[in-house]
Design an enzyme around this catalytic site. Structure first.
Site, mmCIF file in Angstrom:
data_model
loop_
_atom_site.group_PDB
_atom_site.id
_atom_site.type_symbol
_atom_site.label_atom_id
_atom_site.label_comp_id
_atom_site.label_asym_id
_atom_site.label_seq_id
_atom_site.Cartn_x
_atom_site.Cartn_y
_atom_site.Cartn_z
ATOM 1 N N HIS A 376 -9.924 -2.737 -83.380
ATOM 2 C CA HIS A 376 -10.050 -2.420 -82.177
ATOM 3 C C HIS A 376 -11.109 -2.795 -81.281
ATOM 4 O O HIS A 376 -11.599 -1.932 -80.364
ATOM 5 C CB HIS A 376 -10.116 -0.827 -82.161
ATOM 6 N N LYS A 569 -13.275 7.798 -69.024
ATOM 7 C CA LYS A 569 -13.239 7.177 -70.221
ATOM 8 C C LYS A 569 -14.686 7.305 -71.079
ATOM 9 O O LYS A 569 -15.651 7.977 -70.471
ATOM 10 C CB LYS A 569 -13.125 5.630 -70.073
ATOM 11 N N ARG A 570 -14.562 7.041 -72.151
ATOM 12 C CA ARG A 570 -16.087 7.229 -72.901
ATOM 13 C C ARG A 570 -17.037 6.397 -72.203
ATOM 14 O O ARG A 570 -16.778 5.430 -71.435
ATOM 15 C CB ARG A 570 -16.092 6.893 -74.179
ATOM 16 N N LYS A 575 -18.308 -0.617 -70.538
ATOM 17 C CA LYS A 575 -17.392 -0.261 -69.667
ATOM 18 C C LYS A 575 -17.835 -0.080 -68.169
ATOM 19 O O LYS A 575 -16.972 0.152 -67.377
ATOM 20 C CB LYS A 575 -16.727 1.304 -69.987
ATOM 21 N N THR A 677 -6.265 2.158 -72.593
ATOM 22 C CA THR A 677 -5.155 2.582 -72.685
ATOM 23 C C THR A 677 -5.064 3.887 -71.366
ATOM 24 O O THR A 677 -4.014 3.978 -70.723
ATOM 25 C CB THR A 677 -4.630 3.463 -74.023
ATOM 26 N N LYS A 681 -1.958 4.760 -68.663
ATOM 27 C CA LYS A 681 -1.370 6.264 -68.155
ATOM 28 C C LYS A 681 -1.573 6.171 -66.734
ATOM 29 O O LYS A 681 -0.755 6.765 -66.023
ATOM 30 C CB LYS A 681 -2.344 7.180 -68.889
#
Ligand code: 26Q
Length: 838
Positions: A376, A569-570, A575, A677, A681
């Site tokens: 991952h 998100k985290r 990110k 992911t 969504k």
């Protein structure tokens, strides 16, 4: 084994055969009352929705039990091949609404509760999230087992029953404060303890070689401290198909023998203390979603999961087939969710050799045909490594086995590349040096027949980069399985209005075949349909506002007519929440200077947890909150620009957020986000993505077409090419807007009473060594955001894009993902279960 202590006299069949449970409104009303009054002892004066929620959950659970039993018996009597999904995390969220949906009783139960004067939503919201995961990897495991049940595949999820899940996040003075999540405090109606299937797990001690009567040598692991693994099972219902699979979570309990030795030695305090050590193993989920190296307790957790789950499978095998392990690999398969449970490879070798007397070659043939590994991450620093010294002390027998696996593996490598000493060193499972380490990813690759990444780009980069040597040796092992999300939770349940419109338009097959959504595409041209689509989005946005208004001090700045621009998100540097903040500051500055005329009203929503030890991530949260304070209290920004940090982002929060999102921020540095992911969504709920060519964004863009996606940023190749001569200061000096943004930040405009607070954040993005190259993508991002505004101004055009995004999200169902896992790796036969009461 404690099992014999719990043998009870066998009940007569007449006790077990129960009358059919009704699925009519009045059946639910009767059962609800029964539980509310008789079990829970409440009456009409009780104000808390908690007990009502509990009573309804009991009634729903009852209806899963018969199906659960039948599914279990069906698998058993068919003796079918099975898959075990081993994961340190299962981020399940809430169960009630999902169970009602999958049983097909949502409307009936809603009406039943309504008749009793109860709003179903209140009961649904009273349930605690089962937050037994950090983020993507944990939620993926939860979506996977949902799809497996819906596809009627014989799959068991194996994980840990943490007493404390992911911490609750509160924001105090703009900073993250963590509160422990004692989610089991009031019990958990969805689980069933099955103490009779407990197993004993060893730690410490040493090994001795023994010789049996036939002169064969085998290892004995002795003087270990033992901990009991007690399973708790949760039902996993398929969608309206009678299948109910199991999620089996292990709890650590001190064994009696474990304490006895010390009682005999007379040290009572030591004995009690060692009980605590044992039961600590499943006390808490590690809240970092990147490798925190070397923590002994974490290694204990990993081995505890692997050993308990494998013993469970092996003892079941022996119960059915005896000690003949021919055919074990035909009937059993393990999917390892990242390297976290990869010690299972050595543990299976141990169980087969030491406990069941298989030879090395026999055991290895079984192991390497049974294990499959999913990676991952592409960040080399996130690859798991364990000190050899620690492993030798904690798991002496396993360390011996790993050394032997490595020796045999290296012999194979030198056959393949004679004389290539560099390659041997690179590929060794043991990293040499003063502190030897075990490279868990290499162990996982060597011990598995399948290695997969989680999106096309990610899998390709694994083959060309991180695992290049292994790909050259064993190209056939490597494959891609692009992630997905379950459309039951992430569309049907969380967005019932949109789901109804879709069903009314194209029928309801989309719920189990999401490619059906493609049939919505022509309706993008239908003005009436667009109006309904837009109205539903507006209602969802209003609902999100109302939900936030209950607690969030700044929710009054939200406005349904603004773009809801969402990044949840985290919190991670890769990110690039910082890039988002730079854009917000740019907008603020531009509106200040030129007025709002060029811009569309926008509400930027950012949510996510920082690992408690990740200082930069925590500073980013503080920055977001400080910038939010300045912007939201500036009258010039009223109805133009708002920024909100959404505290305590979790599964149940996303269920409220994604129906109301217009714009999905997927802005990681290209080549760093394995898949993502959340992007899926949001897309499924009609949000349009602004994103880089990273992870599954690439495949989302492929599905919707470039004109329905806001692309920006350097490609992975350009990013890598740029390293070594990246010059952020040069870029800043060439860009006036960026200069103004940096000036505001550096002048302390957002930290007037906290001088120097953001220096490290600012320095990180100005550094030529910034691995995430935030500044490099600034201009391209700002331009893409301008295109977003232009598109949003034309509401008809925006709604078309939104419909097209939803219509093309079919690929991102975990039903598709799981079908691919099954076709290429698991090779299970679907098992339709006849439910006798259906
Ligand atoms: C490891 C060792 C010690 C402590 C913690 C950990 C640890 C825990 C969780 C390491 C990593 C994780 C989680 C990783 C994760 O969630 N990765 C994400 O997986 C998603 C599902 O495949 C992808 O979509 C995301 O791109 C990826 O970041």
């Amino acid at each position: 084994m404690p099992s014999n202590k719990f043998v009870i006299s066998k009940p007569k069949l007449s006790i077990i055969k129960l009358p059919e449970q009704g699925m009519k409104k009045n059946d639910f009303i009767d059962d609800f009352k029964q539980y509310y009054v008789h079990l829970l002892g409440r009456d009409e004066h009780c104000r808390s929705p908690y007990y009502a929620s509990e009573a309804l959950s009991q009634a729903i659970r009852d209806r899963l039990m018969e199906r659960w039993k039948e599914t279990h018996q069906h698998y058993k009597s068919n003796d079918c091949r099975r898959l075990y999904y081993l994961s340190m995390e299962f981020l399940m969220g809430r169960s009630l609404s999902n169970a009602m949906l999958n049983l097909g009783v949502t409307d009936t139960v809603t009406q039943a509760m309504y008749d009793l004067g109860i709003e179903i939503e209140e009961l649904i919201s009273a349930e605690q999230d089962a937050g037994l995961g950090n983020g993507g990897l944990g939620r993926l495991a939860a979506c996977f087992i949902d799809s497996c049940a819906t596809l009627q595949l014989p799959v068991i999820g194996y994980g840990l029953r943490y007493e404390y899940g992911m911490f609750t996040q509160t924001i105090v003075n703009g900073e993250q404060v963590e509160k422990p999540d004692h989610w089991l405090r009031f019990g958990n109606v969805w689980e069933i303890e099955r103490i009779e299937y407990s197993h004993c797990i060893k730690f410490g001690g040493h090994t001795e070689v023994h010789t049996d009567e036939e002169g064969h040598q085998y290892s004995h692991w002795i003087s270990s401290c033992n901990v009991l693994a007690v399973p708790f099972d949760t039902p996993i219902p398929g969608y309206k198909n009678g299948t109910v699979n199991s999620l089996r979570l292990w709890k650590a309990v001190a064994t009696e023998e474990f304490n006895l030795d010390e009682f005999n030695a007379g040290d009572y305090a030591e004995a009690v203390a060692s009980k605590i050590t044992a039961e600590n193993i499943t006390m808490v989920l590690y809240p970092n979603d990147a490798n925190e190296n070397g923590k002994e307790l974490r290694l204990r957790q990993q081995y505890f999961l692997a050993s308990a789950s494998l013993q469970d499978v092996v003892s079941h095998w022996i119960a059915v087939h005896g000690k003949n392990f021919n055919g074990f690999a035909d009937k059993n398969c393990f999917q390892l969710n990242d390297t976290h449970p990869s010690i299972a490879i050595a543990e299976l070798m141990r169980l087969l050799m030491d406990n069941n007397r298989l030879t090395w070659d026999e055991a290895w043939a079984i192991t390497k045909n049974t294990m499959a590994y999913t990676n991952h991450t592409l960040l080399p620093e996130a690859l798991e490594k364990w000190p050899v010294r620690l492993m030798q002390r904690l798991l002496p027998r396993l360390m011996e086995i790993i050394f032997e696996i490595n020796a045999r593996f290296l012999a194979e490598v030198s056959m393949h590349w004679p004389g290539d000493g560099e390659r041997l060193k690179r590929m060794s499972i043991i990293e040499e040096g003063p502190d030897k380490h075990v490279r868990m990813a290499y162990l996982a690759i060597v011990g598995s027949f399948s290695v997969n990444g989680v999106a096309q780009l990610h899998s390709q980069l694994l083959q060309q980069g991180l695992f290049k040597d292994f790909y050259e040796l064993w190209p056939h092992k490597f494959n891609n399985k692009t992630n997905g999300v379950t459309p039951r939770r992430w569309l049907a349940a969380c967005n019932p209005e949109l789901a109804s419109l879709i069903t009314e338009t194209i029928g309801d097959h989309w719920i189990t075949d999401l490619s059906e959504l493609k049939k919505l595409e022509p309706y993008a041209e239908d003005a009436k349909f667009r109006k309904r689509w837009r109205d539903i989005k507006q209602v969802a946005k209003q609902r999100l506002i109302d939900y936030k208004k209950r607690k969030h001090p700044m929710a009054l700045h939200l406005d349904v007519n603004a773009i809801f621009d969402v990044q949840v998100k985290r919190i991670h540097e890769y990110k690039r929440q910082l890039l988002n903040v730079l854009h917000v500051i740019y907008l603020y500055n531009d509106i200040k200077k030129h007025g709002a005329v060029h811009h569309v009203p926008r509400c930027v929503l950012i949510g996510g947890k920082a690992a408690p030890g990740y200082r930069m991530a925590k500073k980013i949260i503080k920055l977001i909150n400080n910038v939010a304070n300045v912007i939201n209290s500036d009258p010039d920004m009223a109805n133009q620009l708002a920024l909100l940090f959404l505290p305590d982002y979790r599964v149940s929060a996303m269920e409220k957020i994604c129906p109301g999102a217009d714009l999905s921020e997927q802005i990681s540095t290209a080549g760093k986000e394995a898949s993502g992911t959340g992007n899926m969504k949001l897309m499924m709920n009609g949000a349009i993505t602004i994103g880089t060519l990273d992870g599954a964004n690439i495949e989302i863009r492929e599905e919707v077409g470039d004109e329905n996606f806001f692309l920006f940023g350097l490609t992975e190749e350009q990013i890598e090419e740029r390293r070594g001569h990246y010059d952020p200061l040069g870029i800043i000096s060439q860009d006036e807007d960026l200069q103004s943004v940096m000036h505001l930040l550096e002048s302390g405009y957002f930290n007037q009473f906290e001088p120097g607070l953001f220096d490290d954040v600012i320095d990180s993005i100005k550094s030529p060594h910034d691995p995430w190259m935030t500044i490099a993508d600034f201009r391209s991002y700002i331009d893409a955001q301008q295109r977003v505004e232009d598109a949003y101004r034309d509401q008809d055009h925006w709604t078309k894009m939104s419909i097209i995004n939803c219509a093309n999200s079919g690929k991102f169902s975990t039903d598709r993902t799981i079908n691919e896992y099954n076709r290429d790796i698991w090779k299970l036969t679907p098992q339709p279960v006849k439910h006798h009461h259906q």
